[in-house]
Design a protein around this motif. Structure first.
Motif, PDB file in Angstrom:
ATOM      1  N   ASN A 156      73.315  10.183 -11.197  1.00 44.59           N
ATOM      2  CA  ASN A 156      73.868   9.129 -10.347  1.00 44.59           C
ATOM      3  C   ASN A 156      73.809   7.815 -11.113  1.00 44.59           C
ATOM      4  N   GLU A 157      74.844   7.604 -11.947  1.00 42.92           N
ATOM      5  CA  GLU A 157      74.847   6.387 -12.753  1.00 42.92           C
ATOM      6  C   GLU A 157      75.361   5.218 -11.923  1.00 42.92           C
ATOM      7  N   ASN A 158      74.970   4.000 -12.319  1.00 44.42           N
ATOM      8  CA  ASN A 158      75.427   2.803 -11.603  1.00 44.42           C
ATOM      9  C   ASN A 158      76.933   2.814 -11.432  1.00 44.42           C
ATOM     10  N   GLY A 159      77.396   2.580 -10.212  1.00 41.04           N
ATOM     11  CA  GLY A 159      78.830   2.499  -9.943  1.00 41.04           C
ATOM     12  C   GLY A 159      79.524   3.850  -9.922  1.00 41.04           C
ATOM     13  N   LYS A 160      78.761   4.947  -9.979  1.00 46.85           N
ATOM     14  CA  LYS A 160      79.393   6.273 -10.038  1.00 46.85           C
ATOM     15  C   LYS A 160      78.929   7.195  -8.906  1.00 46.85           C
ATOM     16  N   VAL A 161      78.688   6.582  -7.751  1.00 48.60           N
ATOM     17  CA  VAL A 161      78.229   7.359  -6.592  1.00 48.60           C
ATOM     18  C   VAL A 161      79.268   8.401  -6.190  1.00 48.60           C
ATOM     19  N   LYS A 162      80.540   8.005  -6.248  1.00 51.48           N
ATOM     20  CA  LYS A 162      81.607   8.933  -5.860  1.00 51.48           C
ATOM     21  C   LYS A 162      81.632  10.173  -6.751  1.00 51.48           C
ATOM     22  N   GLU A 163      81.453   9.962  -8.066  1.00 52.46           N
ATOM     23  CA  GLU A 163      81.450  11.089  -9.013  1.00 52.46           C
ATOM     24  C   GLU A 163      80.309  12.047  -8.658  1.00 52.46           C
ATOM     25  N   THR A 221      69.914   8.541  -1.184  1.00 51.94           N
ATOM     26  CA  THR A 221      70.413   8.266   0.162  1.00 51.94           C
ATOM     27  C   THR A 221      71.855   7.749   0.103  1.00 51.94           C
ATOM     28  N   THR A 222      72.158   6.943  -0.906  1.00 53.37           N
ATOM     29  CA  THR A 222      73.518   6.410  -1.052  1.00 53.37           C
ATOM     30  C   THR A 222      74.517   7.539  -1.335  1.00 53.37           C
ATOM     31  N   VAL A 223      74.121   8.464  -2.202  1.00 51.16           N
ATOM     32  CA  VAL A 223      74.994   9.607  -2.510  1.00 51.16           C
ATOM     33  C   VAL A 223      75.186  10.445  -1.239  1.00 51.16           C
ATOM     34  N   LEU A 240      65.803   2.893 -16.367  1.00 51.14           N
ATOM     35  CA  LEU A 240      65.996   1.438 -16.316  1.00 51.14           C
ATOM     36  C   LEU A 240      66.821   1.037 -15.086  1.00 51.14           C
ATOM     37  N   GLU A 241      67.824   1.851 -14.770  1.00 51.39           N
ATOM     38  CA  GLU A 241      68.635   1.572 -13.577  1.00 51.39           C
ATOM     39  C   GLU A 241      67.776   1.704 -12.318  1.00 51.39           C
ATOM     40  N   ILE A 242      66.875   2.702 -12.298  1.00 53.22           N
ATOM     41  CA  ILE A 242      65.992   2.901 -11.135  1.00 53.22           C
ATOM     42  C   ILE A 242      65.058   1.703 -10.983  1.00 53.22           C
ATOM     43  N   PHE A 243      64.540   1.252 -12.098  1.00 57.47           N
ATOM     44  CA  PHE A 243      63.642   0.084 -12.125  1.00 57.47           C
ATOM     45  C   PHE A 243      64.337  -1.116 -11.469  1.00 57.47           C
ATOM     46  N   GLU A 244      65.577  -1.361 -11.855  1.00 59.99           N
ATOM     47  CA  GLU A 244      66.343  -2.494 -11.312  1.00 59.99           C
ATOM     48  C   GLU A 244      66.649  -2.283  -9.832  1.00 59.99           C
ATOM     49  N   ARG A 245      67.011  -1.040  -9.458  1.00 62.56           N
ATOM     50  CA  ARG A 245      67.338  -0.776  -8.049  1.00 62.56           C
ATOM     51  C   ARG A 245      66.126  -1.016  -7.155  1.00 62.56           C
ATOM     52  N   ARG A 246      64.952  -0.605  -7.624  1.00 64.06           N
ATOM     53  CA  ARG A 246      63.743  -0.776  -6.801  1.00 64.06           C
ATOM     54  C   ARG A 246      63.429  -2.244  -6.590  1.00 64.06           C
ATOM     55  N   LYS A 247      63.656  -3.039  -7.658  1.00 60.65           N
ATOM     56  CA  LYS A 247      63.386  -4.477  -7.559  1.00 60.65           C
ATOM     57  C   LYS A 247      64.282  -5.134  -6.514  1.00 60.65           C
ATOM     58  N   ASN A 248      65.507  -4.577  -6.394  1.00 70.15           N
ATOM     59  CA  ASN A 248      66.508  -5.207  -5.532  1.00 70.15           C
ATOM     60  C   ASN A 248      66.642  -4.548  -4.167  1.00 70.15           C
ATOM     61  N   ASP A 249      65.637  -3.776  -3.736  1.00 65.58           N
ATOM     62  CA  ASP A 249      65.737  -3.121  -2.431  1.00 65.58           C
ATOM     63  C   ASP A 249      64.736  -3.754  -1.457  1.00 65.58           C
ATOM     64  N   PRO A 250      65.185  -4.771  -0.698  1.00 63.63           N
ATOM     65  CA  PRO A 250      64.257  -5.480   0.186  1.00 63.63           C
ATOM     66  C   PRO A 250      63.880  -4.685   1.431  1.00 63.63           C
TER      67      PRO A 250
END
Ligand code: AMP
Ligand code: MG
Length: 187
Positions: free
Chosen positions: A163-170, A14-16, A114-124
């Motif tokens: 879609n790596e962390n911090g690379k949405v624009k790419e 969704t962010t992309v 691992l990035e997905i795991f962290e993103r899910r934890k931080n999506d309230p």
């Protein structure tokens, strides 16, 4: 052209896609179209209830949503190649949906589990499933395999975008350049 974008929950799809919206592309969300159909039938009240519905009901509203989305000629559809239901993976684009939509391009958005795991934890905002790292990895693999199958079934290409962390624009630049080169700058 009709572009289908899939990626497991938390991959940052969704962010992309927000970047593509800013660039003037029409983006439609398959879950929204399904939720509308589910609400009028009193099947569900929120998007995170959809994947918990009995499979027959999910398939019913999936087909109805495809009919609604078929009206758009130039569109990017934000969806799932496979939905993780309690009874196994449900294909997001079964043959009836592919026949209704006639996609020209499939894009699989992927990321480090691992990035997905962290993103899910931080999506309230969402009721994301609390899957283990291993489950996330196997869902992402299944998702890619479903994408390959849709590509083979339709003859339309499958593009994999990280879609790596911090690379949405790419990620969004890559998608835009492929869409533009495919339809000669249209949209
Ligand atoms: P999202 O906001 O993209 O996570 O989508 C919300 C929900 O819509 C998903 O969890 C699924 O239950 C449902 N959904 C979206 N696309 C499809 C599809 N192609 N087939 C079946 N269910 C879908
Ligand atoms: Mg989403």
């Amino acid at each position: 052209m009709k572009v289908i974008i899939g990626g497991i929950p938390g991959v940052g799809k969704t962010t992309v896609l927000e970047e593509l919206l800013k660039d003037g592309f029409r983006v439609e969300n398959y879950g929204d179209a399904m939720l509308k159909e589910a609400i009028v039938r009193d099947y569900a009240k929120s998007r995170d209830e959809l994947r918990k519905l009995p499979v027959v009901k999910q398939k019913e509203i999936q087909a109805l949503a495809a009919e609604k989305l078929a009206q758009f000629k130039d569109v990017i559809i934000d969806t799932h190649f496979s939905v993780n239901t309690e009874g196994g993976y449900l294909p997001g684009l079964p043959v009836n949906v592919l026949d209704t939509l006639h996609p020209d391009l499939f894009i699989s958005i992927e990321a480090d589990p691992l990035e997905i795991f962290e993103r899910r934890k931080n999506d309230p905002r969402r009721k994301r499933d609390k899957d283990s790292l291993e489950k996330i990895r196997s869902h992402m693999e299944a998702n890619r395999e479903y994408g390959i199958t849709y590509s083979a079934m339709t003859g339309s290409p499958l593009l994999v975008v990280m879609n790596e962390n911090g690379k949405v624009k790419e990620a969004s630049f890559k998608i835009i350049s492929v869409i533009r080169s495919n339809d000669g700058g249209g949209q």
